[in-house]
Design an enzyme around this catalytic site. Structure first.
Site, PDB file in Angstrom:
ATOM      1  N   SER A 123       9.031  -7.566   5.174  1.00  0.00           N
ATOM      2  CA  SER A 123       8.185  -7.794   4.002  1.00  0.00           C
ATOM      3  C   SER A 123       7.400  -9.085   4.138  1.00  0.00           C
ATOM      4  O   SER A 123       6.600  -9.394   3.264  1.00  0.00           O
ATOM      5  CB  SER A 123       9.004  -7.787   2.714  1.00  0.00           C
ATOM      6  N   HIS A 144       6.179  -0.670   5.401  1.00  0.00           N
ATOM      7  CA  HIS A 144       6.912  -1.470   4.415  1.00  0.00           C
ATOM      8  C   HIS A 144       7.264  -0.656   3.182  1.00  0.00           C
ATOM      9  O   HIS A 144       6.419  -0.386   2.329  1.00  0.00           O
ATOM     10  CB  HIS A 144       6.060  -2.702   4.028  1.00  0.00           C
ATOM     11  N   GLU A 156       3.540   0.360   2.226  1.00  0.00           N
ATOM     12  CA  GLU A 156       2.400  -0.361   2.800  1.00  0.00           C
ATOM     13  C   GLU A 156       2.401  -0.127   4.317  1.00  0.00           C
ATOM     14  O   GLU A 156       3.403  -0.374   4.984  1.00  0.00           O
ATOM     15  CB  GLU A 156       2.514  -1.859   2.511  1.00  0.00           C
ATOM     16  N   ASN A 194       3.242  -8.227  -2.404  1.00  0.00           N
ATOM     17  CA  ASN A 194       3.876  -9.544  -2.502  1.00  0.00           C
ATOM     18  C   ASN A 194       2.860 -10.673  -2.575  1.00  0.00           C
ATOM     19  O   ASN A 194       3.170 -11.762  -3.046  1.00  0.00           O
ATOM     20  CB  ASN A 194       4.841  -9.772  -1.340  1.00  0.00           C
TER      21      ASN A 194
END
Ligand code: NAI
Length: 506
Positions: A123, A144, A156, A194
């Site tokens: 991540s 991800h 992702e 994120n």
């Protein structure tokens, strides 16, 4: 590129929370899965946990018993990595460490066929860095998943500098075939979710650090006015402050200390104290037996306003005024004055915030009896709103503003005079972040909106939200925040400046 055929075997290294979840997803989609973990017993306990989950799903009628059995039968514990020789795709979900992941990929490359894709569930690490030492770096990409992988729709697909287009495209189609929604990103700190979500936590931590509002009230405003499913404080408690702080630090370091991602001292103290959130029984809130949520602060019942006047038109306020009329408030109409469009509630001037503090705005305009209110996702359904009052006001302003909103059934939280209040400053920063990401090619606007609504459940993607409230407002709010704090943290993205210049061109 077609998805990887269901009759091809998928290898997964790491049978922790993520690896086990991804194994379940791949096996449910019909693949044989070989699962390897260096820790003795890890694979067996992951398979046992999966069997238990399946038993529960079968008992509830959500999964057919024969499908559960067949799916479990497709997951084979691997003795060692040599068992991955037949794999079309190997996914690593091991410890978050560049060296460990690089070594693993190097080991795998010596075992698998040249066309086997090597994917990482990292991540935070650079995909370009993970591929560096390989003979075929084009086969490496980020894949991800979000936790829990079987439930979260978003994946992702991250391309590093060396990733072949065919690798990313195959992973995209494979994710779709596995019932997931893929978004494409390039390898940059935090990828899409994120990174874009940083301001959601960052602005909350700022407001708490400045003592503008308490955690319970902040969360209530973000949910009841902002339409978020969970407030930032409850969410940080759920993620764990140690993890959330580490991600912020990683993005901050990877962007060479860009002040937009500056970690908060408040959170660093919480981590130092072991107040990690739910998992340690204490974060912003207390958890466990007998724990009580602190009360949300609401203004006392104020009288219904005697007179409400709107001067000029601001289309952002139409839904609010329609609700006021429905609630039986008579709204007088007057032409706009030099002060621009505004509401007058008895003797108090009421404005939607523009990112200035109420005190600063009162000084700029001479409207001393001034209260500001926050952005709401939808003023016709909001059940709470944050307001702030200028220091120059005499004391009537808060009650007039509260009476106005309360007459419509909206609870009012008076916060200290923080510029941009709570929802507006957070949304402005989210929109700005998303625009900056699009400018730098991190992901497309469509994928960013998809990622933020699916991956973190935001009520609207930042692009959709920005165009709804107007990019001119977003820019004004940021410019005012920058002036107030004197910090580059609030600088408008060049993309935002350009779009607003285009919109406002004569
Ligand atoms: P975890 O700690 O639950 O599981 C990791 C597993 O990998 C452990 O069972 C460990 O024994 C094994 N392992 C470690 N090094 C190994 C090696 N060299 N070879 C074979 N097995 C090895 O970790 P978790 O949470 O499943 O995370 C795994 C990866 O997924 C990390 O890169 C993490 O950043 C990423 N990730 C985690 C998310 C989360 O919410 N936990 C969400 C998305 C990504």
């Amino acid at each position: 590129m077609p998805a990887i055929a269901p009759d091809r075997t998928i290898g997964i290294v790491g049978a922790g929370a993520m690896g086990a979840g991804i194994a379940q997803v791949a096996a449910l989609a019909g693949h044989r899965v070989r699962l390897f973990d260096q820790r003795d017993g890890a694979v067996d306990s992951a398979i046992a946990a999966m069997a238990k989950t399946f038993d529960g799903l079968v008992a509830k009628g959500k999964l057919a018993a024969d499908k559960a059995e067949a799916t479990l039968g497709r997951i084979e514990p691997a003795e060692n990595l040599a068992d991955f020789d037949v794999c079309a795709l190997a996914i690593e979900a091991i410890v978050e460490d560049v060296g460990a992941k690089r070594n693993l990929f190097a080991d795998l490359e010596a075992i698998v066929a040249p066309d086997c894709i090597l994917a990482s569930n990292t991540s935070s690490l650079s995909i370009s860095a993970l591929a560096r030492d390989l003979e075929y770096p084009g086969r490496v990409a980020g894949f991800h998943f979000f936790n829990p992988a079987p439930l979260m729709k978003l994946v992702e697909i991250v391309s590093g500098l060396g990733t072949d287009e065919a690798t990313a495209a195959t992973l995209c189609d494979t994710a779709r075939a596995w019932g997931k929604t893929p978004v494409r990103a390039i390898s940059t700190p935090g990828f899409v979710v994120n990174r874009c979500a940083r301001p959601f936590y960052g602005e909350a931590l700022r407001l708490l650090g400045e003592r503008a509002v308490d955690a319970a009230t902040l969360d209530a405003v973000m949910c009841e006015a902002g339409g978020f499913k969970m407030g930032p404080c409850a969410l940080m408690d759920l993620i764990g402050h140690d993890i959330n702080f580490a991600v912020t630090n990683a993005v901050y370091a990877a962007t060479f200390n860009d002040p937009r991602y500056l970690p908060a001292h408040l959170q660093s103290e919480m981590v130092a104290a072991g107040h990690f959130g739910r998992k340690s029984g204490r974060g912003f809130f207390a958890y466990g037996a007998g724990a009580e949520k602190p009360p949300v602060s609401s203004e006392p019942e104020a009288p219904k306003p005697a007179q409400v006047t709107r001067e000029g038109d601001d289309e952002r306020l139409e839904p609010l005024l329609a609700r006021a009329k429905e609630a039986g408030l008579f709204v007088h109409r007057r032409l706009a004055t030099e002060a621009g469009p505004r509401l007058l509630v008895d003797g108090t001037v009421l404005h939607l915030s523009d990112g200035r503090s109420a005190t600063r705005r009162a000084r700029d305009t001479g409207e001393n009896e001034l209260a500001l209110f926050d952005l709401a996702l939808d003023y016709t359904t909001a059940t709470r709103i944050a307001i702030s009052v200028a220091d120059q006001a005499t004391g009537q302003a808060a009650a007039s503003a509260a009476g106005f909103f309360q007459a419509m059934g909206i609870a009012v939280s008076l916060i200290d005079d923080a510029p941009g209040l709570v929802v507006l400053r957070t949304v402005a920063m989210l929109v700005n972040e998303a625009l900056d990401m699009a400018q730098h090619g991190v992901a497309s606007p469509e994928d960013i909106d998809l990622a933020m609504t699916l991956g973190v459940n935001y009520p609207k993607g930042p692009f959709a939200w920005g165009s709804e409230i107007g990019l001119d407002l977003v820019k004004t709010v940021l410019d005012n925040l920058k002036r107030h704090y004197g910090e580059d943290r609030y600088r408008a993205s060049p993309r935002l400046n350009r779009l607003v210049a285009r919109e406002t061109a004569p």
